[in-house]
Structures are given as structure tokens and as C-alpha cells.
Scaffold this motif. Structure first.
Motif, PDB file in Angstrom:
ATOM      1  N   ARG A 155       0.827  -1.196   0.000  1.00  0.00           N
ATOM      2  CA  ARG A 155       0.000   0.000   0.000  1.00  0.00           C
ATOM      3  C   ARG A 155       0.869   1.257   0.000  1.00  0.00           C
ATOM      4  N   PRO A 156       0.348   2.374  -0.522  1.00  0.00           N
ATOM      5  CA  PRO A 156       1.121   3.616  -0.504  1.00  0.00           C
ATOM      6  C   PRO A 156       1.549   3.992   0.912  1.00  0.00           C
ATOM      7  N   ALA A 157       2.788   4.424   1.046  1.00  0.00           N
ATOM      8  CA  ALA A 157       3.293   4.804   2.361  1.00  0.00           C
ATOM      9  C   ALA A 157       2.624   6.098   2.832  1.00  0.00           C
ATOM     10  N   VAL A 158       2.510   6.228   4.148  1.00  0.00           N
ATOM     11  CA  VAL A 158       1.938   7.448   4.719  1.00  0.00           C
ATOM     12  C   VAL A 158       2.897   8.605   4.508  1.00  0.00           C
ATOM     13  N   ARG A 159       2.376   9.691   4.003  1.00  0.00           N
ATOM     14  CA  ARG A 159       3.181  10.890   3.774  1.00  0.00           C
ATOM     15  C   ARG A 159       2.957  11.880   4.905  1.00  0.00           C
ATOM     16  N   GLU A 270     -15.669  15.078  25.047  1.00  0.00           N
ATOM     17  CA  GLU A 270     -15.206  15.115  26.433  1.00  0.00           C
ATOM     18  C   GLU A 270     -14.865  13.714  26.936  1.00  0.00           C
ATOM     19  N   GLU A 271     -15.472  12.685  26.313  1.00  0.00           N
ATOM     20  CA  GLU A 271     -15.287  11.322  26.802  1.00  0.00           C
ATOM     21  C   GLU A 271     -14.127  10.598  26.138  1.00  0.00           C
ATOM     22  N   HIS A 272     -13.942  10.797  24.826  1.00  0.00           N
ATOM     23  CA  HIS A 272     -12.936  10.047  24.097  1.00  0.00           C
ATOM     24  C   HIS A 272     -12.037  11.003  23.314  1.00  0.00           C
ATOM     25  N   THR A 273     -10.808  10.621  23.123  1.00  0.00           N
ATOM     26  CA  THR A 273      -9.927  11.330  22.210  1.00  0.00           C
ATOM     27  C   THR A 273      -9.454  10.326  21.191  1.00  0.00           C
ATOM     28  N   SER A 274      -9.651  10.617  19.915  1.00  0.00           N
ATOM     29  CA  SER A 274      -9.254   9.687  18.862  1.00  0.00           C
ATOM     30  C   SER A 274      -8.903  10.460  17.606  1.00  0.00           C
ATOM     31  N   GLU A 275      -8.251   9.775  16.702  1.00  0.00           N
ATOM     32  CA  GLU A 275      -7.767  10.437  15.494  1.00  0.00           C
ATOM     33  C   GLU A 275      -7.835   9.490  14.313  1.00  0.00           C
ATOM     34  N   LEU A 276      -8.300   9.984  13.203  1.00  0.00           N
ATOM     35  CA  LEU A 276      -8.247   9.265  11.937  1.00  0.00           C
ATOM     36  C   LEU A 276      -7.140   9.912  11.141  1.00  0.00           C
ATOM     37  N   GLN A 277      -6.020   9.233  10.961  1.00  0.00           N
ATOM     38  CA  GLN A 277      -4.881   9.807  10.253  1.00  0.00           C
ATOM     39  C   GLN A 277      -4.976   9.441   8.784  1.00  0.00           C
ATOM     40  N   SER A 278      -5.216  10.419   7.936  1.00  0.00           N
ATOM     41  CA  SER A 278      -5.301  10.176   6.514  1.00  0.00           C
ATOM     42  C   SER A 278      -3.919  10.188   5.895  1.00  0.00           C
ATOM     43  N   GLN A 279      -3.816   9.643   4.702  1.00  0.00           N
ATOM     44  CA  GLN A 279      -2.512   9.494   4.093  1.00  0.00           C
ATOM     45  C   GLN A 279      -2.518   9.899   2.638  1.00  0.00           C
ATOM     46  N   SER A 280      -1.362  10.200   2.141  1.00  0.00           N
ATOM     47  CA  SER A 280      -1.174  10.315   0.706  1.00  0.00           C
ATOM     48  C   SER A 280       0.259   9.943   0.401  1.00  0.00           C
ATOM     49  N   THR A 281       0.530   9.695  -0.847  1.00  0.00           N
ATOM     50  CA  THR A 281       1.885   9.476  -1.316  1.00  0.00           C
ATOM     51  C   THR A 281       2.110  10.446  -2.457  1.00  0.00           C
TER      52      THR A 281
END
Length: 292
Positions: A155-159, A270-281
Motif C-alpha cells: 500500500r502507498p506509504a503514509v506521507r 469530552e469522553e474520548h480522544t481519537s484520530e483518523l490519520q489520513s494518508q497520501s503518497t
């Protein structure tokens, strides 16, 4: 244990990926579009008066279902979405008769203490045999590596994201029942609905489907970058880093680089901290716009 031979031989055959206007509207509603019911930008995707299909709709069309056969060796209590990509080859109609033939593209083995990653692909074809969209998705089977497969990740590497503040951002609130709506598209994994099962899997609450979070991010990009003009939509790819929960607010931060947009999504709760890290190459942008 993961049975690589059976998974690579997986062949669900040709599947119907057709959809009607009600399907188009239901999909848009299930990714949070329509929460601004008098906004023309929302209404174009949820009202039949001048209906347009939202570009991430193909992610739920022709979906072959979960690989629940015990012969595959997958422990579904430890399976989450890994990444997702949709490429539009032509604009989506409000309704269409389509078909597809999904396939297993790659199996990645990260070792006995690591995950197995299953990479699948399907291209939606219209009645003329013309490609409309290609969907690539991967699922991560936690702690199910060590089956003897290749550790190479094609898969394309995270940039890395630019080292400057985002050029623009968009906050989208989500209703607490959004996962219950989205599972009507076929992904009935109980981890998105059953609090007890989600807790056993190590989550504080049922989490939102990765494909739903993907659609939310796509709508944020459509609002801020395209100003509703989905005719300029080219492709979008995202890799999921942490879970997102219904009821949270999705903040999408965007960096504009010509015909490409790099972005990431953060949850605000206030309850959760989360992240969706998107990517491109270099060759595959997170979000790629068509030229005017």
C-alpha cells in the motif's frame, strides 16, 4: 490461524451493485448529511428534487460482506477497518445498474505479535461494461499475524503532513445513533451496535464504521474545498489510526497543494480522544481533484 491459501482463493463471484434514488438518499443520511436540513449543499444529496449521489457511495455498493467462514481463520472480535480508497472514473448518477467482482489483492503478515492485513479491491461496472468507480479497502486483524505470509506492505506509504497550520478545517457533529443507521448498508458487525461486545473487544463503546467516518471526511472536504461541486471529485484515500465514536464531532483539517488535498481528522469529545490519520503518497493523494 489465518488461512492464506483460502483467503487468496476467495471469489464471491459477480455481485449486484445497483442502487436507486432511495439508496442514494439513505446513504447520504447515514453519513450525517442532512443535519442542516435547509442548507442547499446538504439538500442536493438527500432530496429527490435535484438529487446527486455523494461520491463515497461506492464504498457500500457491491460490498461482499464479512469473511465469517471459520475456514478463513479470522477472529472477528479483533478485526477493524484499516484503510479505504475510492476512485471515481466518471460522475455518479443518482441511480444506476452496476455490478462488480471483488477480489483479495494482498495479504500482509506483520509477525506473530502483530496484525494480519487483508487488502481487497472491486471495480463497479455499468451495463455498457464501463468502469464507474474502484474501491480498495483493507481490514486489520489484530494479533493475527504469524500465518507465514509476506511482511511487505504494497500500500502507498503514509506521507507526512505539512509543518504549517491547516489551510482550512471543518467540524461535523454526528448523532449518537449514526452507526445504527450505517449498518443498514450491510456491515452488521456487532462491534458497532452491542456495548457488551465492544467492551470485550477493548472499546469504551460501540465504534463508528470506518467507511462511515470516511464518508464524513469526504463531506467535510466537499463543503470546504469543492463548495458542493462534486463534479470535481477525483479520488480519496484514508488510513484509520484510532476509533471514532458516534456522537463525537469530526474535525477535518486540510492542507491544499494544487490538485491534491492532504488532510487528517480528529475527534472532539469530552469522553474520548481519537484520530483518523489520513494518508497520501507522491502518486496517490489523500484527496485528488479533477481539473476544471
Amino acid at each position: 490461524m489465518i488461512n492464506a491459501e483460502r483467503l487468496m482463493a476467495w471469489d464471491p463471484g459477480t455481485l449486484d451493485a445497483s442502487y436507486g434514488e432511495n439508496d442514494t438518499i439513505a446513504y447520504a443520511l447515514s453519513i450525517g448529511i442532512g443535519m442542516r436540513p435547509t442548507d442547499p449543499l446538504d439538500l442536493q444529496f438527500v432530496h429527490e428534487k435535484s438529487l446527486r449521489a455523494f461520491p463515497t457511495l461506492p464504498t457500500v455498493l457491491g460490498w461482499p460482506g464479512r469473511l465469517t467462514d471459520p475456514a478463513y481463520g479470522i477472529d472477528h472480535r479483533r478485526v477493524v477497518a484499516s484503510d479505504l480508497e475510492v476512485v471515481l472514473h466518471q460522475p455518479l448518477a443518482a441511480q444506476a445498474r452496476l455490478s462488480c467482482r471483488p477480489r483479495m489483492a494482498h495479504l500482509i503478515d506483520k509477525g506473530s505479535d502483530g496484525p494480519a492485513i487483508l487488502c481487497m479491491e472491486r471495480t463497479l461496472i455499468d451495463e455498457r461494461g464501463v468502469a464507474v468507480a474502484t474501491v480498495r479497502n483493507s481490514i486489520l486483524a489484530r494479533q493475527q499475524g504469524g500465518f507465514g505470509g509476506s511482511p511487505i506492505d504494497p500500500r502507498p506509504a503514509v506521507r507526512d503532513l505539512p509543518q504549517r497550520p491547516p489551510d482550512t478545517q471543518c467540524d461535523l457533529a454526528t448523532p449518537p445513533h449514526l452507526a445504527l443507521l450505517f449498518r443498514l448498508h450491510g456491515d452488521t458487525n456487532p462491534i458497532h451496535a452491542d456495548p457488551d461486545l465492544a467492551a470485550k473487544a477493548g472499546f469504551p463503546a460501540p465504534l463508528l464504521h470506518g467507511a462511515c467516518t470516511f464518508g464524513l471526511a469526504g463531506f467535510a472536504l466537499t463543503r470546504q474545498v469543492l463548495v458542493g461541486d462534486v463534479g470535481r471529485w477525483g479520488s480519496m484515500r484514508a488510513r484509520f489510526a484510532k476509533p471514532f465514536f458516534p456522537g463525537e464531532t469530526l474535525r477535518t483539517e486540510m492542507w491544499l497543494e494544487g490538485s491534491q488535498v492532504l488532510f487528517r481528522c480528529l475527534s472532539r469529545s469530552e469522553e474520548h480522544t481519537s484520530e483518523l490519520q489520513s494518508q497520501s503518497t507522491i502518486s496517490y493523494a489523500v484527496f485528488c481533484l479533477k481539473k476544471k
